[in-house]
Design a protein around this motif. Structure first.
Motif, PDB file in Angstrom:
ATOM      1  N   UNK B  10       0.836  -1.212   0.000  1.00 58.76           N
ATOM      2  CA  UNK B  10       0.000   0.000   0.000  1.00 58.76           C
ATOM      3  C   UNK B  10       0.869   1.260   0.000  1.00 58.76           C
ATOM      4  N   UNK B  11       1.939   1.241   0.803  1.00 62.73           N
ATOM      5  CA  UNK B  11       2.835   2.406   0.853  1.00 62.73           C
ATOM      6  C   UNK B  11       3.574   2.578  -0.470  1.00 62.73           C
ATOM      7  N   UNK B  12       3.954   1.453  -1.078  1.00 60.98           N
ATOM      8  CA  UNK B  12       4.708   1.525  -2.341  1.00 60.98           C
ATOM      9  C   UNK B  12       3.840   2.095  -3.462  1.00 60.98           C
ATOM     10  N   UNK B  19       0.071   8.580   3.312  1.00 62.92           N
ATOM     11  CA  UNK B  19      -1.074   7.669   3.395  1.00 62.92           C
ATOM     12  C   UNK B  19      -1.536   7.682   4.849  1.00 62.92           C
ATOM     13  N   UNK B  20      -2.823   7.950   5.061  1.00 55.20           N
ATOM     14  CA  UNK B  20      -3.263   8.053   6.452  1.00 55.20           C
ATOM     15  C   UNK B  20      -3.394   6.667   7.091  1.00 55.20           C
ATOM     16  N   UNK B  21      -3.126   6.643   8.397  1.00 54.15           N
ATOM     17  CA  UNK B  21      -3.265   5.395   9.146  1.00 54.15           C
ATOM     18  C   UNK B  21      -4.695   4.881   9.056  1.00 54.15           C
ATOM     19  N   UNK B  26      -8.633   0.887   7.363  1.00 55.23           N
ATOM     20  CA  UNK B  26      -9.896   0.547   6.686  1.00 55.23           C
ATOM     21  C   UNK B  26      -9.664  -0.451   5.555  1.00 55.23           C
ATOM     22  N   UNK B  27      -8.683  -0.131   4.721  1.00 57.53           N
ATOM     23  CA  UNK B  27      -8.450  -0.956   3.528  1.00 57.53           C
ATOM     24  C   UNK B  27      -8.041  -2.383   3.902  1.00 57.53           C
ATOM     25  N   UNK B  28      -7.278  -2.505   4.987  1.00 60.86           N
ATOM     26  CA  UNK B  28      -6.758  -3.829   5.337  1.00 60.86           C
ATOM     27  C   UNK B  28      -7.572  -4.500   6.447  1.00 60.86           C
ATOM     28  N   UNK B  35      -1.427  -1.676  12.257  1.00 60.19           N
ATOM     29  CA  UNK B  35      -0.689  -0.998  11.182  1.00 60.19           C
ATOM     30  C   UNK B  35       0.625  -0.438  11.727  1.00 60.19           C
ATOM     31  N   UNK B  36       0.520   0.230  12.859  1.00 59.70           N
ATOM     32  CA  UNK B  36       1.679   0.859  13.489  1.00 59.70           C
ATOM     33  C   UNK B  36       2.796  -0.160  13.767  1.00 59.70           C
TER      34      UNK B  36
END
Lengths: 330, 330
Positions: B10-12, B19-21, B26-28, B35-36
């Motif tokens: 997602x970051x790539x 990209x917001x946390x 939500x997406x994952x 996530x953190x």
């Protein structure tokens, strides 16, 4: 040595004589009940042991099983089967098992033998029919310091050892169909599968698997083998002791393997040529690269078959031969 | 795909953007804490990820690691490394690991790669110096349907692929010392170890191991290699992206391996001869059977080196070459 083996050994030392439960119990430092349990196990495996509350136990007959204590005592090898002899009543394939052991570092001479194989393997992914206690199904781990092409030589060595042992023990003429099928009366009695782990420079180890049909009745063979397979017993017309044949087999194998390691493959090759049924014949050769037809004219110093046809002389490292009828017979 | 990989992907996809946390969570479909944790892990591995309570996360740089998500996206192969790509920060030896996987049935094209090897292996039982993240150390499982002597051909194919990739990507002239050492300026930059499981008829599988020195400083090599080893970076005088070299390496290897499987080894051989530094030289050849000296005159269709001396022409399947000084130079 397990208690089982110790009890058996004690009975064998006094074969034909009664041995009291008390003396066994004293000698082995276990209870008489423990001795009794081992006797039961031995009887279940086929040992004929008489028992009497007063006289004790008497071993009157041993089964023809390839157990360590049956094969070991009369085994005249220096290395093969001496230190590592692994016996299985049933195994998927002795070659698969031996390959696992070789990968774990088991040394040269390790023998894996089974009374039956559920997935006995032959060359080219074929099955090797391995009915219980009818044949000898075994694999040996070898670690010769040789280049990779010598794998073929080792498999040729095995063919010669099988043929000579059959002839010496059973008085049957055995011939060799290159590369290493052993035949009696033109029917296959033994198959050999040499598998190796190697790099470009040298062989790390070879697992040499041999399947030898001893007492298999011909009518028991699967349909597709009926016409071209046989067993030593069927050819003799008698039942044969597998223990004795196996001991001889390992002795011959070691003898020729040592000769090979001693750089005397030419001596072995001469004997293989003497027994060859393909030299001089018109053959069809199926290899991994395709097939060719021609006359098998010689086996060279590397163990390769030389086949001559109109295109010239082909040097074949391995393959499967069909002998073609002579032109005059067609 | 693990959560780790999903976050990274997602970051790539938004590289250089925040990209917001919340959107990641939500997406994952996981918590923001989850996530953190993954972000922390990625940062520990060398990914440069900025974080801001308001804006979220921003991937600004990726480490030059041979991770699946670094190598995979730009990998232009059909089979090699596509389905099975096993990455290890540290392993005893990629060849040992790949042999285990091959024995378990892993398919052709399986790639095993490590950032460092604690017991990297070269030919003849030697060690391959494998400092962390300085080189590319990997093994590929191949399952060609070929006779056993073709193992040597596959190892020659690998040498050519390494040499051509170095030249294409780094603009360095790479030569080949038969059988398969790759040299830059007469110093060894890559080693190849092909190990195989085979029977007499055909190869079951080959594990092809390649060690390629990329950014290793020459002074870091063990003393015994100082004079004859090098790394691509040392020859260029710059630091090199291993990811890109590895992608190219797999592409070239697949190209020539497919050519070999397509019965076009003669095309490969011609290119190998062009790069050979031994042809025409006086050499000493050490093989498992001893050594011989003579002039290296050709490489034949089987990949064997032909060496001529007073006794005649010798056909050598594998060995280790020392180039002797010309008589006039002695």
């Amino acid at each position: 040595m397990q208690l089982y083996d110790k009890v058996l050994q004690a009975l064998k030392e006094k074969k034909g004589e009664w041995v009291s439960g008390e003396s066994l119990s004293d000698a082995l430092a276990v209870s008489r009940t423990a001795i009794w349990k081992q006797i039961k196990t031995l009887q279940a495996e086929g040992y004929i042991i008489d028992s009497s509350p007063k006289k004790g136990y008497l071993l009157s007959a041993s089964p023809d099983l390839l157990l360590p204590l049956e094969v070991g005592p009369g085994l005249e090898t220096q290395v093969l089967g001496q230190t590592n002899y692994l016996y299985y009543p049933e195994v998927d394939s002795t070659n698969i098992r031996a390959r696992e052991l070789a990968a774990q570092g088991y040394p040269e001479g390790t023998v894996v033998v089974a009374e039956t194989q559920t997935n006995g393997r032959g060359r080219r992914g074929r099955n090797w029919y391995s009915p219980a206690q009818a044949g000898i199904y075994f694999s040996v781990i070898l670690r010769p310091l040789v280049p990779l092409r010598d794998i073929s030589k080792v498999s040729l060595v095995a063919g010669l050892a099988v043929a000579e042992n059959i002839e010496a023990q059973l008085d049957l003429r055995a011939s060799i169909k290159w590369p290493n099928d052993v035949l009696i009366n033109n029917k296959k009695v033994a198959g050999i599968l040499a598998e190796a782990v190697t790099d470009m420079d040298s062989v790390e180890y070879i697992v040499l698997g041999i399947g030898l049909n001893i007492n298999t009745p011909i009518q028991d063979f699967p349909d597709e083998f009926q016409a071209r397979a046989t067993s030593a017993g069927a050819e003799c017309g008698t039942s044969i002791s597998r223990v004795q044949v196996f001991q001889g087999m390992l002795k011959y194998l070691e003898y020729y393997y040592f000769l090979f390691k001693d750089n005397k493959f030419s001596q072995i090759l001469a004997k293989i040529k003497d027994r060859s049924i393909v030299l001089g014949q018109e053959v069809r050769l199926d290899t991994v690269n395709g097939y060719l037809m021609g006359q098998a004219i010689d086996i060279d110093d590397n163990g390769c078959l030389l086949v001559r046809n109109q295109e010239g002389i082909h040097t074949i490292m391995s393959g499967e031969i069909t002998i073609l009828p002579h032109l005059s017979d067609r």
